[in-house]
Design an enzyme around this catalytic site. Sequence first.
Site, PDB file in Angstrom:
ATOM      1  N   ARG A  70      21.135  39.881  -0.178  1.00 42.96           N
ATOM      2  CA  ARG A  70      21.172  38.744  -1.106  1.00 42.96           C
ATOM      3  C   ARG A  70      19.951  37.923  -0.723  1.00 42.96           C
ATOM      4  O   ARG A  70      19.996  37.147   0.225  1.00 42.96           O
ATOM      5  CB  ARG A  70      22.452  37.924  -0.902  1.00 42.96           C
ATOM      6  CG  ARG A  70      23.690  38.556  -1.502  1.00 42.96           C
ATOM      7  CD  ARG A  70      24.729  37.512  -1.808  1.00 42.96           C
ATOM      8  NE  ARG A  70      26.043  38.090  -2.071  1.00 42.96           N
ATOM      9  CZ  ARG A  70      26.437  38.545  -3.264  1.00 42.96           C
ATOM     10  NH1 ARG A  70      25.625  38.496  -4.290  1.00 42.96           N
ATOM     11  NH2 ARG A  70      27.655  39.029  -3.426  1.00 42.96           N
ATOM     12  N   ILE A 125      31.384  45.194  -9.383  1.00 38.09           N
ATOM     13  CA  ILE A 125      32.839  45.369  -9.453  1.00 38.09           C
ATOM     14  C   ILE A 125      33.484  44.264 -10.282  1.00 38.09           C
ATOM     15  O   ILE A 125      34.600  44.416 -10.753  1.00 38.09           O
ATOM     16  CB  ILE A 125      33.473  45.430  -8.046  1.00 38.09           C
ATOM     17  CG1 ILE A 125      33.286  44.116  -7.285  1.00 38.09           C
ATOM     18  CG2 ILE A 125      32.929  46.596  -7.258  1.00 38.09           C
ATOM     19  CD1 ILE A 125      34.129  44.044  -6.019  1.00 38.09           C
ATOM     20  N   ASP A 126      32.778  43.135 -10.450  1.00 40.09           N
ATOM     21  CA  ASP A 126      33.344  42.014 -11.222  1.00 40.09           C
ATOM     22  C   ASP A 126      33.335  42.259 -12.729  1.00 40.09           C
ATOM     23  O   ASP A 126      34.002  41.544 -13.474  1.00 40.09           O
ATOM     24  CB  ASP A 126      32.562  40.729 -10.932  1.00 40.09           C
ATOM     25  CG  ASP A 126      32.756  40.247  -9.509  1.00 40.09           C
ATOM     26  OD1 ASP A 126      33.724  40.702  -8.864  1.00 40.09           O
ATOM     27  OD2 ASP A 126      31.950  39.428  -9.041  1.00 40.09           O
ATOM     28  N   GLY A 184      51.836  46.851 -12.733  1.00 38.91           N
ATOM     29  CA  GLY A 184      53.133  46.256 -13.104  1.00 38.91           C
ATOM     30  C   GLY A 184      53.458  45.042 -12.243  1.00 38.91           C
ATOM     31  O   GLY A 184      54.611  44.818 -11.874  1.00 38.91           O
ATOM     32  N   GLU A 186      54.020  41.116 -11.175  1.00 43.49           N
ATOM     33  CA  GLU A 186      54.756  40.070 -11.878  1.00 43.49           C
ATOM     34  C   GLU A 186      53.916  38.840 -12.202  1.00 43.49           C
ATOM     35  O   GLU A 186      54.207  38.113 -13.149  1.00 43.49           O
ATOM     36  CB  GLU A 186      55.977  39.644 -11.047  1.00 43.49           C
ATOM     37  CG  GLU A 186      57.126  40.629 -11.065  1.00 43.49           C
ATOM     38  CD  GLU A 186      56.895  41.871 -10.226  1.00 43.49           C
ATOM     39  OE1 GLU A 186      55.929  41.904  -9.442  1.00 43.49           O
ATOM     40  OE2 GLU A 186      57.690  42.825 -10.373  1.00 43.49           O
ATOM     41  N   ARG A 251      34.781  47.405  -2.891  1.00 46.90           N
ATOM     42  CA  ARG A 251      33.403  47.611  -3.352  1.00 46.90           C
ATOM     43  C   ARG A 251      32.846  48.957  -2.881  1.00 46.90           C
ATOM     44  O   ARG A 251      31.838  49.430  -3.382  1.00 46.90           O
ATOM     45  CB  ARG A 251      32.522  46.472  -2.862  1.00 46.90           C
ATOM     46  CG  ARG A 251      31.428  46.142  -3.842  1.00 46.90           C
ATOM     47  CD  ARG A 251      30.904  44.768  -3.677  1.00 46.90           C
ATOM     48  NE  ARG A 251      29.951  44.653  -2.607  1.00 46.90           N
ATOM     49  CZ  ARG A 251      29.571  43.482  -2.072  1.00 46.90           C
ATOM     50  NH1 ARG A 251      30.100  42.361  -2.522  1.00 46.90           N
ATOM     51  NH2 ARG A 251      28.700  43.434  -1.115  1.00 46.90           N
TER      52      ARG A 251
HETATM   53  O1  F6P Z   1      29.932  40.158  -7.052  1.00 46.97           O
HETATM   54  C1  F6P Z   1      30.585  41.173  -6.377  1.00 46.97           C
HETATM   55  C2  F6P Z   1      31.443  40.629  -5.267  1.00 46.97           C
HETATM   56  O2  F6P Z   1      32.016  41.706  -4.566  1.00 46.97           O
HETATM   57  C3  F6P Z   1      32.508  39.633  -5.698  1.00 46.97           C
HETATM   58  O3  F6P Z   1      33.679  40.217  -6.222  1.00 46.97           O
HETATM   59  C4  F6P Z   1      32.755  38.909  -4.398  1.00 46.97           C
HETATM   60  O4  F6P Z   1      33.277  37.645  -4.639  1.00 46.97           O
HETATM   61  C5  F6P Z   1      31.384  38.851  -3.779  1.00 46.97           C
HETATM   62  O5  F6P Z   1      30.643  39.908  -4.338  1.00 46.97           O
HETATM   63  C6  F6P Z   1      31.380  38.979  -2.275  1.00 46.97           C
HETATM   64  O6  F6P Z   1      30.077  38.855  -1.822  1.00 46.97           O
HETATM   65  P1  F6P Z   1      29.603  39.227  -0.346  1.00 46.97           P
HETATM   66  O7  F6P Z   1      29.689  40.708  -0.199  1.00 46.97           O
HETATM   67  O8  F6P Z   1      28.223  38.720  -0.271  1.00 46.97           O
HETATM   68  O9  F6P Z   1      30.565  38.540   0.566  1.00 46.97           O
END
Ligand code: F6P
Length: 318
Positions: A70, A125-126, A184, A186, A251
């Site tokens: 990042r 994944i989001d 499923g 709740e 992930r």
């Molecule tokens: O954007 C993908 C994601 O896996 C999100 O679901 C999660 O909130 C975030 O990245 C986590 O980021 P990191 O791996 O930098 O902690």
Amino acid sequence: MKKIAIITRDCAGVNAAIRSVVRTACGYNIEVVGVLKGYDGLVDGKFIPLSRGSVSGIINLGGTFLKTSRSKRFLTDVGQKQAVNNIQEQKIEGIIVIGGNGSLKGAHVLATKYKIPVVGIPATIDNDISGVDLSIGADTAVNVALDAVDKIRDTATSLERIFIVEVMGRESGYIALQVALAGGCEEVLFPEKKFTIEAMCTEIQQGNVKGKSSWIIIVAEGKAKAHDVARIITKKTGFETRVAVLGHIQRGGHPTAVDRILASQLGSYAVKVLRDDQTDLCVSMKNDKFITIPLSVAIQPKRFKVAETYKLIKLLTK
Ligand code: F6P
């Protein structure tokens, strides 16, 4: 176009997308380099040559073999200029960026501010890329979380307990909703919807009177912490709770067939789009057809149809 570069984020299916980009480009006699460690690697000029052979045996692997970051430096003008110098020095004529919202924002900067031809491939994944029905990695993440929920249900049912399962999604309820519907479950708490814990506790108590003895509640990490939710439920209802925080297992792992196929299709299509001198676009599929979306649109917040899915979850578990 003689030479292109690939920048990646990590999630299941990204390696399959790299393989597809490299092999499609090789078919056009386009040289390919991989950028190591995402945008940080672009700033530092860390490139490795990629050939047909160098991407063999990776279609089934999670993560990204190019590694990622990042990058804070790429957010600055200094970092961006350094990255652009490296691109020019390497005589790179186009870039394919494989990743989520942050990666595609970087791609849009390269395309608009520095006029470098760029095509994005949605991989997160989001599943929160605007205009994209399905991003690479989302199907695997949902299936990993679902597998965990199915196993947790065995204990929840046997011991008549309430389980709170925390899934990923800081700003997106995609995984939470999909898993809740498929598993499923709740109740589901997610960023796009307000909820009151009091109402949920009353529902649990009323359900208990009617004979409902176990619950699985899915919480998206961006909405609440599972441990806090569990503590409040126990305090308000007196029922025993247990917590599972699934985290990054969602992930990683082997990509599902859906993700491998999507990655192979989009990787190949992205090369064709770039080669046709198109830029500042994100590739996707709609109704079995390839489409492109302007990156300026793809990076906007995605509007999910959360209300309908939530209603269905509640209807089916009443
Ligand atoms: O954007 C993908 C994601 O896996 C999100 O679901 C999660 O909130 C975030 O990245 C986590 O980021 P990191 O791996 O930098 O902690």
